[in-house]
Design an enzyme around this catalytic site. Sequence first.
Site, PDB file in Angstrom:
ATOM      1  N   GLY A  74      46.226  22.616  -3.485  1.00  6.27           N
ATOM      2  CA  GLY A  74      45.343  21.568  -3.962  1.00  6.27           C
ATOM      3  C   GLY A  74      46.141  20.332  -4.338  1.00  6.27           C
ATOM      4  N   CYS A  75      45.451  19.217  -4.463  1.00  9.94           N
ATOM      5  CA  CYS A  75      46.160  17.965  -4.757  1.00  9.94           C
ATOM      6  C   CYS A  75      46.811  18.013  -6.131  1.00  9.94           C
ATOM      7  CB  CYS A  75      45.222  16.770  -4.627  1.00  9.94           C
ATOM      8  SG  CYS A  75      43.715  16.879  -5.610  1.00  9.94           S
ATOM      9  N   PHE A  76      46.079  18.494  -7.142  1.00 12.90           N
ATOM     10  CA  PHE A  76      46.673  18.554  -8.487  1.00 12.90           C
ATOM     11  C   PHE A  76      47.860  19.518  -8.548  1.00 12.90           C
ATOM     12  CE2 PHE A  76      42.269  17.128  -9.811  1.00 12.90           C
ATOM     13  CZ  PHE A  76      42.650  15.891 -10.288  1.00 12.90           C
TER      14      PHE A  76
END
Lengths: 348, 348, 348, 348
Positions: A151-153
């Site tokens: 995921g981006c985070f």
Amino acid sequence: MSSKIRIAVLGASGYTGADLVRLAITHPAMEIVALAANQKAGQAMADIWPHFAPYRSLPRLVRADAIDWGQVDAVFGCLPHAASAELLSTLDERIRIIDLSADFRLNDTETYGEWYGVTHPAPHLLESAVYGLTEMARPRLADARLVACPGCFPTAALLTLLPVAEAGLIRDRNITINALTGVSGAGRGLKEQNLFVEISEAAAPYAVGAHRHMPEMEQELSRAFGKPVAISFTPHLLPMNRGELETIIVELADGKTLADLRACYEARYAEEPFIHLLPEGQVPATRMVRGSNHMVLNVFADRVPGRAILIAAIDNLVKGSSGQAIQNMNLMFGLPETMGLEAAPLFP
Amino acid sequence: MSSKIRIAVLGASGYTGADLVRLAITHPAMEIVALAANQKAGQAMADIWPHFAPYRSLPRLVRADAIDWGQVDAVFGCLPHAASAELLSTLDERIRIIDLSADFRLNDTETYGEWYGVTHPAPHLLESAVYGLTEMARPRLADARLVACPGCFPTAALLTLLPVAEAGLIRDRNITINALTGVSGAGRGLKEQNLFVEISEAAAPYAVGAHRHMPEMEQELSRAFGKPVAISFTPHLLPMNRGELETIIVELADGKTLADLRACYEARYAEEPFIHLLPEGQVPATRMVRGSNHMVLNVFADRVPGRAILIAAIDNLVKGSSGQAIQNMNLMFGLPETMGLEAAPLFP
Amino acid sequence: MSSKIRIAVLGASGYTGADLVRLAITHPAMEIVALAANQKAGQAMADIWPHFAPYRSLPRLVRADAIDWGQVDAVFGCLPHAASAELLSTLDERIRIIDLSADFRLNDTETYGEWYGVTHPAPHLLESAVYGLTEMARPRLADARLVACPGCFPTAALLTLLPVAEAGLIRDRNITINALTGVSGAGRGLKEQNLFVEISEAAAPYAVGAHRHMPEMEQELSRAFGKPVAISFTPHLLPMNRGELETIIVELADGKTLADLRACYEARYAEEPFIHLLPEGQVPATRMVRGSNHMVLNVFADRVPGRAILIAAIDNLVKGSSGQAIQNMNLMFGLPETMGLEAAPLFP
Amino acid sequence: MSSKIRIAVLGASGYTGADLVRLAITHPAMEIVALAANQKAGQAMADIWPHFAPYRSLPRLVRADAIDWGQVDAVFGCLPHAASAELLSTLDERIRIIDLSADFRLNDTETYGEWYGVTHPAPHLLESAVYGLTEMARPRLADARLVACPGCFPTAALLTLLPVAEAGLIRDRNITINALTGVSGAGRGLKEQNLFVEISEAAAPYAVGAHRHMPEMEQELSRAFGKPVAISFTPHLLPMNRGELETIIVELADGKTLADLRACYEARYAEEPFIHLLPEGQVPATRMVRGSNHMVLNVFADRVPGRAILIAAIDNLVKGSSGQAIQNMNLMFGLPETMGLEAAPLFP
């Protein structure tokens, strides 16, 4: 016969899929052979995406089940969770998979079920799946058949935390991640809270204490620390399109200092093409990486003794999503890792 | 003879001063008799402020030393620190002072010197100065001659932390404040980093570990806890004009729960006209308070056991600055506390 | 028995309706007795509108057919066209109507049918309807039972064009209106083109050559010129919430000059509380009027000989919509025209 | 010895210069040997530009007079007018010049003096200067020593107007250009009106009737029509970083139709890599071209009979500035015209 990698994109009507197509258009070794989006099948990309208006020769959108898989070497999955695993599990072994959904990120199907509310549709694929945080996964990517892009985070958080966790420089408790993100991360779904006037001139946290990227971060951090870790993570939505910034508070391990953190990053990331430790004192900002695959990073003293503030910024759609996916593909297919990802950030 | 409060504004060419004038225009008991701004003396407010274009009858800007103080009942100081104390210390005792600078917020001149880099210009005024966090200072405001309005960040942080600190619900350590702010907080000074294109589509922390609002928060929290407290505070600048949001991580005192925090706020703020505990689960957002004197607040569980997440939002220029200043003035002059501050938030 | 005007708002879940409620909250002579929105009936305003979070005592939303009309003195119609006329035509004659839809703006039902694609649902009400461009309609408002508030674009365009058209200063041909508008004008409907990321960092015209505000402008201009007039009108959508600016090219009548235009506006608008001719050379901007009921206006030379450029700015939701509606209500009920509309513009 | 084109950029501390460097970094045939900016000489690009934070190996900024011109094959002038001509006129004949200032755009030194308020510093260079509107100038670029790149507004306006003017499809009178532009066009100078909070949530025209791009458009249109033409041009500043959109009203020549305009563009631009006539009815938008060298264009009927609305959108910094400059360089040096300019638009 083409010597390029013939790719299909599943979910080309979402922001992630579109950004992947944007990068693929100029990637010297990629050939787009199929773009799928069930809801918009039959339409031209130029009709549903403003920025493809000058690209009327892109393949039309089709339903996923209409793809001629014999023509495809690699598939990028940009579908929602569950739908992704379901479809990808039906593909021929020959086709290599770069999945951007959450389906193959968590090793544990129980955790998956708990956070995503469904039974995992393809647990048999989990074992061979590689967690594609590129800079950490390199040796396993060349032979991977299925890569699960983080995921981006987690991408920014783990690239920041893993080196110093593995080096024993920080404690395994009270890791507190405060994140800011542009709105593209929320997707193109029609929800009132994503309308322009709701977000412009506004800021707010969301999914407080319950964001689905948390188990993914905890899984990788637990591996690094060699014991289960629970983290604090609060994302905030800002009035901007792209960009992600994480401000992470950590406790230093006994006797460790800020200088140790810097030295660790310097050693670890000196040769990385996309990860940049900034000069002492320079504050990471999303404008430093907009539209690019770069991440910038720095270390600061906290006023609470014994703690440090780690700050990292990426473009959530590139390094946090489609860029990292292509970086992984490059390594899977033996191409130069930076191919097609060289563009400098767009500022202003 | 006027029965209104005749006011002067020092620093009317800054955003804070201008917002004070905006509110004063429609306040039924305020009469603007002098607007000072040395650099722009001689100009009309309508010429230097777009939103006063329809108000050509406002007094022209003058130099501060040209004000006829005999006509003034109360002065609002919107000057930079040091300059503020220097000027205000020369005024007749009769004139009541609402100061929005940092000069009279810190009781300790040594701390002041350390953070602001100058010797305090008027230490004799400090003793009688009231720290004007209105909801906490009410009993002392009626008779105050000099009220020091809190900084915007301390306003939201302290209204959130003080009740639960005083009630013994949170521990005095590891208080971690993550703040977001609109750009108006940075002032109208000509700096490259405040240009539109530098900030639009961008987000970044600033003054990491070194923001001047920290000692002010520590002073009030130390008083509440009865012992010295060091906090962690990281502000972030966002692409929006107004608005401030703080995400605060606290450790719960032994045996205390989220429900205790809620109950504390409910009891403390039930009758407050401007402070609003949101229904359980509703996330505070800056859009809830834009352009108004309101603050919204809520409490959430943290995934790290034994901690809680407190979130508050205000408009940095109103409750965080000019609105709170007028709220203080209302109480100083025996007027209804909400007078002139009734406007509902502007959304969208 | 209340001495206030008891009002109902139909369509309180849209931006226009919400802005009307925002202003009504602090209007000294308005009492909100019913808020209707069929789709969201049962919900609290505080739940569907962020800025009403501090106002939990507002009436809950109901279905329009659940309103107790016996309690209502005046109704504000913020419904879509056709639906508005249909409902309003069923009300008791006693109830005075301020309609913000398009239904009663056009005198000619054929033109209405042509532009709105439906047969007019209540043609019998048209005759007595007053076109509520306040500054032009004043004498007819006191006794009006039904006032049709102009569209936002016609409001600024007509307040600019009518005085100089009626005075014979401009020609009746080649009137070219270029308009900019914030996104709130597009409504809260869930459409892809209204999502934040589609609009942020972007600008585009829409409804080119076909916007429904055109017949309304042509009707009033034709009346002023005493002959049918066709105009050119191109609106553009910008990344901002509120605000509307029109740049209008006109041909000067023989022998007329820019000075004549200025003199005309000076004479016509000298005493108007909300219409402001700016000093020579100062360019109107939306930031001059944000959140207020003001309009600013100015006149410039065009480089093409014999023409002039007229520029006007309003807040599309206030003077262009809910503010003008309340201004009309004030006059209909014999109240001071500016009551409840005194707030100065919000800047920044 | 390098086979790349060794370039110097004068004015690398401005947005135009920086965008040129951004593109040069990945251009396969460009080598950056010198970056000049007198005010910031000695600093690293990575220190004054956020997006070059990951590019610490770029040459440091120097004063223009410190450049070793023997190492330079081509120079890009991104200096203010007058300063540009003054410096460029001192260079060795061998060095080819791509100037982005206004100095060599106007053939007539009197017109130049009138609009720019100075005597032209190097009139002897004017004769051989090629006006570098690439699509129109191609045959003359290969041998050009000095190319004067058009202003951003003239670029979009002329690429739209010249084909239909030359084909006799439009009349030479009443050409009315309404333009929208992002703020990067205003430069990085420290002016109050360019601060974030002044521009965010705001829109306004500027330089009404007096913008310096007007004589340039008139010069080229007069050439196309074979007679002097005066145009109307009103630019508006919007809250966005990049992007430019022009809405142009023209009168059709006798007997000509919209279909004739479309046919003309189709014929003229069918093979152009960067100029795209959109399908009938699709409205050009800045989001279609952001960060790219593309222009999109379309034609619409005006409600005033006998007129048409032409709409075009570009990225003001790319096709309107640095992109077109590199496109010109490519042709001057016999490279493929699209080299280094292939990136697809960045959306969102």
